[in-house]
Design an enzyme around this catalytic site. Structure first.
Site, PDB file in Angstrom:
ATOM      1  CE  LYS A 286      -3.790   0.270   2.097  1.00  0.00           C
ATOM      2  NZ  LYS A 286      -5.128   0.109   3.028  1.00  0.00           N
ATOM      3  CD  GLU A 392     -19.601  -4.263   8.246  1.00  0.00           C
ATOM      4  OE1 GLU A 392     -18.953  -3.471   7.633  1.00  0.00           O
ATOM      5  OE2 GLU A 392     -19.984  -5.270   7.673  1.00  0.00           O
ATOM      6  NE  ARG A 420     -21.343  -5.269   4.834  1.00  0.00           N
ATOM      7  CZ  ARG A 420     -20.537  -5.321   3.809  1.00  0.00           C
ATOM      8  NH1 ARG A 420     -20.276  -4.503   2.802  1.00  0.00           N
ATOM      9  NH2 ARG A 420     -19.969  -6.542   3.518  1.00  0.00           N
TER      10      ARG A 420
END
Length: 648
Positions: A286, A392, A420
């Site tokens: 990243k 979640e 969600r």
């Protein structure tokens, strides 16, 4: 800055004609363009810098005229956008009426599926493949997914079905954590190198064909050799063994920044996918080649516009000077948090303080530690902090389990991701009436991330749930006091819903809420002899206040701090005093409070002028949050004209 190679790319197929050295130069140009644009316009930086070579190799090995590419989440697709005929508009990234920060079918025919939330690409890929197969449409389906998204259970549900059907889906696993298990060593790399050679693939197919012709011993020997091969891989390499035991052919790991090597793996995967699903494991970095993002990829995940340089932040703003809230007394901290003018900061420091006084408080999030402000809590109370990854649903039910034992769990999520976990919130939290606190950040219009991230739908289902208290603090000071109430004295589940933006209320109008239970509303502005009342919550209170102070009229303004349950008798007594009432709400229509208030007034035989404004049913697209609100009539002249006809 001039980018000569990038300027020559007018079609995705143009990259096929470049040499490896030219591709490496093109990768540098792509990164420069991404950094320049994101630092100026804002956006996701670190993730996009890490996928440049993977994108180039993908465009080299696949035919975008017929092959379908699905990006999981999609915040790593900037290089893909630049190479698929969108460079001319790239400077409009995340601006209103400009390019989306995520894949969008309405924007380009090269975007196969709209994304924004994690763990969805494999399910979408299977559906696209099935649709193509049923209609006899040619083309491969490539699902691009990150290692973080694999923490979402939806991925494994999709894999279960993909391998059961033997769907020829090619999965590109972008592992940007650089955390390859120790037992992946020389032997595995030797096996991987052998497996991606075309001669090996051809030899394997030839051997299988010859054995299949031996009707008696051939099939049994072929099956035996396959079992031996899989067993050996499982013993030598845990990751590949995991994927192959599920039915996926596993290739890798491959250096995600070596274009030539990635190409060899991708081409091998294309051949192997004819016999079933394939996973190519790519390891990337990243923030690749941009030193600040390499050093702090978490801080450079999302960058605000025109703020270059390394920043330590929670929610996009420098941290206030609260050294250690645990050392302060309640009233001193309350005053200092009032100075922050940032909800996420008040939550971060407030929860840190409360947890130092109450060992039963726990904190849970779903791969949003820094975004929700829980980094400080995680550092100070590691045994009471739980990051469950992109799950979640699990976060809510796990916290419900904690609550049944007498703990006081706090779950921090963005509004868009609470969607969600609706079933878990209803069945596992509300129906059991468990004292669990949900800190819901990014409520309201969030701006540049667009329709997949707008926090405008939560009230539509929260208001319908039983045993639930829902609060909308007027300022960070009030948020801290509500958090203290929720974790100490509440006997039911509590939602504290707040925005991403800084609070713009002038200091003299900050909440006067004292240490104690929350009140139904916060009177922000009270004029003598006023006949007009404006009711609002969230971002809109500050917007309405600014407009009211511009005009020379007596208007009262109330911030509705308690959204559920409404104190209807007290509200009715107050509302009936006014001849004209306006309600301003930054939510989708089914979650609006105005119809509830209107029903109260109608039932009381009130005959004044009542009206409410909320968001229309169409999706709210990306762009500056104030510009988005203005377009929908919730900011500026249109809002003023709604509050005071003729003034706008």
């Amino acid at each position: 800055m001039a980018h000569p190679l990038l300027e020559k790319i007018t079609d995705p197929s143009d990259v096929k004609r470049l040499s490896i050295s030219e591709l490496e130069c093109l990768a540098t140009e792509l990164r420069e363009e991404i950094v320049e644009t994101v630092l100026d316009r804002g956006g996701h930086l670190a993730s996009n810098l890490g996928t440049v070579e993977l994108t180039l190799a993908m465009l080299r090995c696949f035919d975008l005229e017929k092959d379908q590419v699905i990006f999981d989440v999609g915040h790593q697709s900037y290089a893909y956008k630049l190479l698929t005929k969108r460079r001319r508009d790239f400077s409009t990234l995340r601006q209103i009426d400009g390019l989306s920060g995520f894949p969008k079918r309405e924007e380009s025919r090269y975007d196969a599926f709209n994304t924004g939330h994690a763990s969805t690409s494999l399910s979408a890929a299977e559906g696209i493949h099935l649709g193509q197969a049923l209609q006899k449409i040619e083309g491969r389906v490539i699902a691009f997914i990150g290692d973080g998204a694999l923490t979402g259970g939806m991925c494994w549900e999709a894999i279960n079905n993909i391998v059961e059907r033997r769907d020829p889906v090619i999965i590109i696993l972008n592992d940007n954590q650089m955390s390859i298990d120790a037992n992946i060593g020389g032997v595995h790399r030797l096996l991987s190198e052998l497996r991606v050679q075309p001669t090996y693939l051809q030899m394997k197919q030839s051997v299988r064909h010859r054995l299949d012709r031996k009707k008696v011993i051939g099939p049994k020997l072929s099956a035996f050799l396959s079992r031996c091969k899989r067993s050996l891989r499982r013993r030598l390499n845990a990751p590949s063994g995991l994927f192959e035991s599920l039915g996926l052919r596993y290739y890798g790991p491959v250096d995600g920044h070596n274009i030539a090597e990635i190409e060899r793996y991708f081409r091998a995967a294309s051949i192997a996918s004819l016999r079933g699903p394939v996973l190519v494991h790519c390891v990337s970095q990243k923030g690749k080649s941009y030193a600040p993002a390499e050093a702090s990829p978490d801080h450079y995940h999302g960058v605000s516009p025109s703020i270059p340089g390394l920043r330590k932040e929670i929610g996009g703003r420098n941290l206030p000077a609260v050294e250690d809230p645990r050392s302060l007394d309640f009233d001193t901290l309350r005053k200092q948090l009032g100075e922050t003018q940032k909800f996420t900061e008040a939550f971060a420091y407030g929860l840190d303080y409360l947890a130092s006084k109450n060992s039963k408080i726990t904190a849970t999030t779903a791969a949003m530690r820094s975004g929700t402000g829980l980094s400080r809590f995680a550092e100070h109370y590691p045994d009471r902090f739980f990051d469950v990854g992109i799950a979640e649903q699990h976060a809510l039910t796990m916290a419900a389990g904690l609550a049944t034992t007498g703990m006081r769990p706090v779950v921090a999520l963005y509004s868009t991701f609470l969607q969600r976990a609706f079933d878990q919130l209803l069945h596992d939290v509300c129906l059991q009436n468990l004292p669990l606190t949900l800190a819901i950040d990014r409520a309201g219009i969030v701006g540049e991330d667009g329709e997949t991230h707008q926090g405008i739908y939560d009230l539509s289902f929260l208001l319908a749930l039983p045993n639930l208290e829902v609060f909308s603090p007027s300022d960070p000071h009030a948020l801290f006091l509500l958090l203290e109430y929720a974790t100490e004295r509440a006997t039911s589940p509590v939602i504290i819903r707040y925005s991403r933006d800084s609070v713009a209320l002038p200091r003299e109008f900050w909440s006067k809420l004292e240490h104690g239970d929350p009140s139904p509303w916060r009177p922000i502005l009270q004029q003598p002899a006023s006949e007009t009342l404006v009711i609002s919550y969230g971002n809109n209170s500050a917007d309405c206040l600014a407009l009211i102070r511009e005009v020379d009229q007596a208007i009262d303004l109330i911030h509705l701090e308690t959204l559920k349950p409404l104190d209807e008798p007290l509200l009715l007594t107050t509302l009936r005093k006014y001849k004209r009432i306006r309600v301003v709400e930054e939510v989708a229509a089914p979650g609006a409070i105005a119809p509830i208030l209107a029903k109260l007034l109608i039932g009381s035989d009130w005959h004044g002028d009542f009206d409410g404004i909320h968001l229309p049913p169409h999706p709210i697209l990306h762009g500056d949050s104030k510009l988005c609100r203005e377009r929908e009539g919730l900011y500026g002249a249109q809002l003023l004209n709604f509050l005071i006809p003729g003034e706008g």
